[in-house]
Design an enzyme around this catalytic site. Structure first.
Site, PDB file in Angstrom:
ATOM      1  N   ARG A  40       0.794  -1.040  -0.163  1.00  0.00           N
ATOM      2  CA  ARG A  40      -0.128  -0.034   0.151  1.00  0.00           C
ATOM      3  C   ARG A  40       0.795   1.187   0.030  1.00  0.00           C
ATOM      4  O   ARG A  40       1.933   1.210   0.652  1.00  0.00           O
ATOM      5  CB  ARG A  40      -0.911   0.150   1.066  1.00  0.00           C
ATOM      6  CG  ARG A  40      -2.152  -0.992   1.333  1.00  0.00           C
ATOM      7  CD  ARG A  40      -3.010  -0.509   0.439  1.00  0.00           C
ATOM      8  NE  ARG A  40      -4.397  -1.201   0.042  1.00  0.00           N
ATOM      9  CZ  ARG A  40      -4.825  -2.393  -0.629  1.00  0.00           C
ATOM     10  NH1 ARG A  40      -3.621  -2.712  -1.207  1.00  0.00           N
ATOM     11  NH2 ARG A  40      -5.789  -3.151  -0.385  1.00  0.00           N
ATOM     12  N   GLU A  54      -4.021   7.540  -5.456  1.00  0.00           N
ATOM     13  CA  GLU A  54      -3.873   7.023  -6.618  1.00  0.00           C
ATOM     14  C   GLU A  54      -5.192   7.361  -7.700  1.00  0.00           C
ATOM     15  O   GLU A  54      -6.227   7.362  -7.212  1.00  0.00           O
ATOM     16  CB  GLU A  54      -4.154   5.449  -6.340  1.00  0.00           C
ATOM     17  CG  GLU A  54      -2.995   4.655  -5.685  1.00  0.00           C
ATOM     18  CD  GLU A  54      -3.122   3.292  -5.426  1.00  0.00           C
ATOM     19  OE1 GLU A  54      -2.071   2.533  -4.851  1.00  0.00           O
ATOM     20  OE2 GLU A  54      -4.371   2.792  -5.815  1.00  0.00           O
ATOM     21  N   HIS A 104      -1.493   0.145  -9.885  1.00  0.00           N
ATOM     22  CA  HIS A 104      -1.758  -0.473  -8.780  1.00  0.00           C
ATOM     23  C   HIS A 104      -2.548  -2.023  -9.519  1.00  0.00           C
ATOM     24  O   HIS A 104      -3.625  -2.096  -9.373  1.00  0.00           O
ATOM     25  CB  HIS A 104      -3.050  -0.151  -8.092  1.00  0.00           C
ATOM     26  CG  HIS A 104      -2.976  -0.622  -6.673  1.00  0.00           C
ATOM     27  ND1 HIS A 104      -3.762  -0.028  -5.613  1.00  0.00           N
ATOM     28  CD2 HIS A 104      -3.245  -2.075  -6.314  1.00  0.00           C
ATOM     29  CE1 HIS A 104      -3.846  -0.910  -4.518  1.00  0.00           C
ATOM     30  NE2 HIS A 104      -3.485  -2.265  -5.052  1.00  0.00           N
TER      31      HIS A 104
END
Length: 271
Positions: A189, A218, A237
């Site tokens: 993370r 993000e 991601h």
């Protein structure tokens, strides 16, 4: 829930009095208030195991891409301004290097399995030491202190869950402990790393490079300094982003929802 949306807060829970189950994609649950959900009698499931193989693969891909400067190399090879390939344009060896894995859960262990094929020396830091037979299967050495791992590793790969204990686990002090030739890889993370400290460390050559599948937020603002550094690779991601895995994730979420609505035990329930 997909990509941590919608946000499950008290307002939403009050508006859905018949809610029985929340099925969240992926393994991380840092976006969920489990106590709040439990107080409303709502059960929670996730999809922890199916994502581990793909995420470990991506960790290796980021390590290789960063060490061999693949993004920079591609840009050079296709640039209309390139007239020759410089002989002194060099990357860093992965084979035989020391990899420090922070978080030796399912994903971290799968990274270790892959790294063994590269004849890497594997160090790991975890809340609990793995069984001796698991360590010997991949040739991993346990570092009780994170500092020891950081000082020895050529590559530091983060594969921990985001908890209050791991929030900004890697900050200015930790980055300064790393080798100036080291690369930081984050597949956990974004908030596990103090991003401002990372920018400073990369700009000042405290560490050599970073390869990040996760950031905060993000996506990053388009003027963020991380986006301007040549010694950084950022992916959107995509740890679990393969067709097969995403399909199985959806199936598992639907299975949990059906069980919850039928009053049956929920597969992969988060307790």
């Amino acid at each position: 829930m997909w990509y941590q949306k919608p946000a499950i807060n008290e307002e939403l829970l009050q508006s859905l009095p018949n809610l029985k189950v929340v099925a969240s994609s992926g393994v991380g649950i840092d976006h969920l208030d489990l106590k709040l959900l439990s107080s409303y009698g709502v059960k929670v499931s996730n999809t922890p195991f199916i994502v581990s193989t793909d995420t470990a693969d991506l960790g290796m891909a980021l390590m290789l891409a960063s060490s061999r400067r693949l993004v920079e190399g591609h840009e050079m090879a296709v640039s209309p301004d390139t007239e020759y390939f410089p002989a002194d344009w060099l990357g860093t060896e992965v084979s035989g290097a020391t990899l420090g894995i922070v978080g030796m859960g399912t994903i971290g262990y799968k990274v270790a399995e892959r790294s063994k094929a590269f004849e890497m020396k594997i160090l790991y830091h975890n809340r609990n030491q793995r069984k001796k037979e698991e360590e010997s299967a991949v040739g991993a050495v346990y570092c009780k202190k994170l500092d020891d791992l950081l000082q020895q590793s050529d590559f530091v790969l983060l594969a921990v869950n985001l908890t209050p204990q791991t929030h900004k686990l890697i900050g200015k002090r930790e980055l300064e402990l790393m080798k100036p030739t080291a690369t930081l890889i984050n597949i956990s993370r974004g908030l596990v790393v103090d991003q401002d400290a990372l920018v400073e460390a990369l700009q000042n050559k405290v560490i050599k490079a970073a390869a990040l599948d996760v950031t905060y937020p993000e996506p990053l603002p388009r003027d963020h300094p991380l986006l301007k550094l040549k010694n950084v690779i950022i992916t959107p991601h995509i740890g679990s982003a393969t067709e097969k895995t995403r399909w199985v994730m959806m199936e598992q979420m639907a299975e949990s929802i059906e069980a919850g609505l039928a009053g049956l035990p929920i597969p992969r329930e988060v307790l």
